[in-house]
Motif scaffolding. Sequence first.
Motif, PDB file in Angstrom:
ATOM      1  N   SER A 277      15.025 -13.254 -58.225  1.00 42.63           N
ATOM      2  CA  SER A 277      14.451 -14.521 -57.751  1.00 42.63           C
ATOM      3  C   SER A 277      15.238 -15.117 -56.587  1.00 42.63           C
ATOM      4  O   SER A 277      14.702 -15.935 -55.833  1.00 42.63           O
ATOM      5  N   GLU A 278      16.489 -14.704 -56.441  1.00 43.19           N
ATOM      6  CA  GLU A 278      17.329 -15.229 -55.368  1.00 43.19           C
ATOM      7  C   GLU A 278      17.338 -14.331 -54.134  1.00 43.19           C
ATOM      8  O   GLU A 278      17.927 -14.684 -53.112  1.00 43.19           O
ATOM      9  N   MET A 279      16.702 -13.185 -54.205  1.00 39.91           N
ATOM     10  CA  MET A 279      16.731 -12.246 -53.082  1.00 39.91           C
ATOM     11  C   MET A 279      15.796 -12.678 -51.970  1.00 39.91           C
ATOM     12  O   MET A 279      14.807 -13.387 -52.186  1.00 39.91           O
ATOM     13  N   ASP A 280      16.117 -12.211 -50.781  1.00 42.57           N
ATOM     14  CA  ASP A 280      15.278 -12.483 -49.611  1.00 42.57           C
ATOM     15  C   ASP A 280      13.897 -11.861 -49.788  1.00 42.57           C
ATOM     16  O   ASP A 280      13.772 -10.756 -50.326  1.00 42.57           O
ATOM     17  N   ASP A 281      12.872 -12.552 -49.314  1.00 44.49           N
ATOM     18  CA  ASP A 281      11.497 -12.062 -49.470  1.00 44.49           C
ATOM     19  C   ASP A 281      11.265 -10.729 -48.780  1.00 44.49           C
ATOM     20  O   ASP A 281      10.414  -9.947 -49.204  1.00 44.49           O
ATOM     21  N   GLU A 282      12.012 -10.468 -47.746  1.00 39.70           N
ATOM     22  CA  GLU A 282      11.834  -9.191 -47.046  1.00 39.70           C
ATOM     23  C   GLU A 282      12.379  -8.036 -47.882  1.00 39.70           C
ATOM     24  O   GLU A 282      11.811  -6.939 -47.893  1.00 39.70           O
ATOM     25  N   LEU A 283      13.453  -8.282 -48.615  1.00 42.40           N
ATOM     26  CA  LEU A 283      14.036  -7.249 -49.468  1.00 42.40           C
ATOM     27  C   LEU A 283      13.272  -7.133 -50.781  1.00 42.40           C
ATOM     28  O   LEU A 283      13.046  -6.027 -51.282  1.00 42.40           O
ATOM     29  N   CYS A 284      12.847  -8.269 -51.317  1.00 42.15           N
ATOM     30  CA  CYS A 284      12.152  -8.284 -52.617  1.00 42.15           C
ATOM     31  C   CYS A 284      10.910  -9.169 -52.489  1.00 42.15           C
ATOM     32  O   CYS A 284      10.925 -10.349 -52.859  1.00 42.15           O
ATOM     33  N   PRO A 285       9.817  -8.629 -51.967  1.00 44.98           N
ATOM     34  CA  PRO A 285       8.637  -9.457 -51.678  1.00 44.98           C
ATOM     35  C   PRO A 285       7.836  -9.861 -52.911  1.00 44.98           C
ATOM     36  O   PRO A 285       7.082 -10.831 -52.845  1.00 44.98           O
ATOM     37  N   GLU A 286       7.961  -9.164 -54.031  1.00 48.08           N
ATOM     38  CA  GLU A 286       7.080  -9.432 -55.171  1.00 48.08           C
ATOM     39  C   GLU A 286       7.832  -9.683 -56.475  1.00 48.08           C
ATOM     40  O   GLU A 286       7.286  -9.477 -57.555  1.00 48.08           O
ATOM     41  N   SER A 287       9.046 -10.137 -56.416  1.00 45.92           N
ATOM     42  CA  SER A 287       9.839 -10.435 -57.611  1.00 45.92           C
ATOM     43  C   SER A 287       9.946  -9.245 -58.557  1.00 45.92           C
ATOM     44  O   SER A 287       9.951  -9.402 -59.785  1.00 45.92           O
ATOM     45  N   LYS A 288      10.001  -8.051 -58.006  1.00 39.25           N
ATOM     46  CA  LYS A 288      10.225  -6.857 -58.811  1.00 39.25           C
ATOM     47  C   LYS A 288      11.010  -5.855 -57.988  1.00 39.25           C
ATOM     48  O   LYS A 288      11.086  -5.963 -56.751  1.00 39.25           O
TER      49      LYS A 288
END
Length: 454
Positions: A277-288
């Motif tokens: 949940s704290e990761m950048d959206d580019e690295l983790c776009p879908e919370s998985k």
Amino acid sequence: MISLVATGTTALGGLATELIAGSLPLLITGGVVSAGLAVAGRRKDGAGGRSTRLGSRSLAWLMNGDHLVVAFKAAKLIGKDESLMLVKAPRHDGTGWALTIDLPPSRKASDVIAKREALASALAVDEVRLIVERVRGDDGHAGRLALWVGDADPYAAEPVPSPLGTAASWDLWSPPPFGTTARGTAVSLPVVWTSLLIGAIPRQGKTFVMRLPLTAAALDPHVRLIVADGKGGKDHRPFEQVAHRFIRGSRESDARRLIHALEECAADVADRFDRLSEMDDELCPESKVTPEITRDPKHRMPLSVIGIDEVQNYLGMDIPLDPDNPKGKKIGQRICELLTYIAKTGPAAGYSLILATQKPDAQVISDGLRGQLGTRFALKVMTYQASETILGAGTYKAGMDALRLLTSHKGIARCSARTARRNWTRARPSPCGPTCSTSPPSAPPANAAEPNAN
């Protein structure tokens, strides 16, 4: 009324003849009539009743569409005044014959699939040789069927070597090879994003099936492997060299070790979601998790596969979890709770379950857990209820049942919505003899991670 009049007339005629000429003419007439009726009703073989003929029915319909219509009528799948439409004419396809037909209007393909045994009888083939599938998508509709009939029992063929037997490594994000269908089509089994339930009666190959995805996981250096062998044999011993956690046996101490390992996994799942949940959206776009996340050691989120053989031995353990509270929660209940949580929540965090059992009923595997296991593999079972317990409600009527598999069909199963022949890897020797040739390598793969490297 006509029969009554004829009977009365005959009786009156007989009485008149008796009065006029005596009994002799009646006796002669009766004898002649009886002889005539005997000759008219005589069978060539001298036997009465319905006739039998020497010979057997054969699969003649393949070369004649009219015979196919007769078979469908005999199986009561279409009416006597209805017919079929050939969409694709009979053709030899692999080791059998294939064709596509349209049923009459209002007739449903699902009804034919549910009565596959009746159709197999009408076609004079064993139902294991007959595949009946509805054609779906833009090229199909609710009344279009694809039929395939094997030249021989497709499951009696020689085992198919698995590519995993000679693979130096495997990327678990790519579904590993799992087997082939009756028609020879390769079947791959996704391990990421899902969990697998394997069920059957004893000695049908559950452990061998289970070792295929576990071997693929062991061949991926970015995967963390947790194995519990509730049977306590040596079938899974090769995994001990690369597993993060390895438990062998189903004693109380073994079950408590499994609880500790599963609690560790459940805590890791919750922690992973906090960090995702704290990761950048580019690295983790879908919370998985993504392949990049699971392969980068700095994120500490490797794909994690939990394999438990003979899981019923753990889930059925009716020993108090807390020795000081004998009426409290049992060890088996706690294991079920943890597995259910991981099955429900873990896939998005990179966790997958592989469970094998002889007893997949609700008394052992709760509906809450079984309902989360998205891929089902049912080898030979003894009742259709057991088949549906593994594959899901309604699968028996839909033509997916493991009851009709023969005991000689070891390694053959109904897999989710298809029948698959499991690959029997023969490329490597196994520690338990030549029949256990799906065993993983007896030594760790050259690129395998160390037990606690992940």
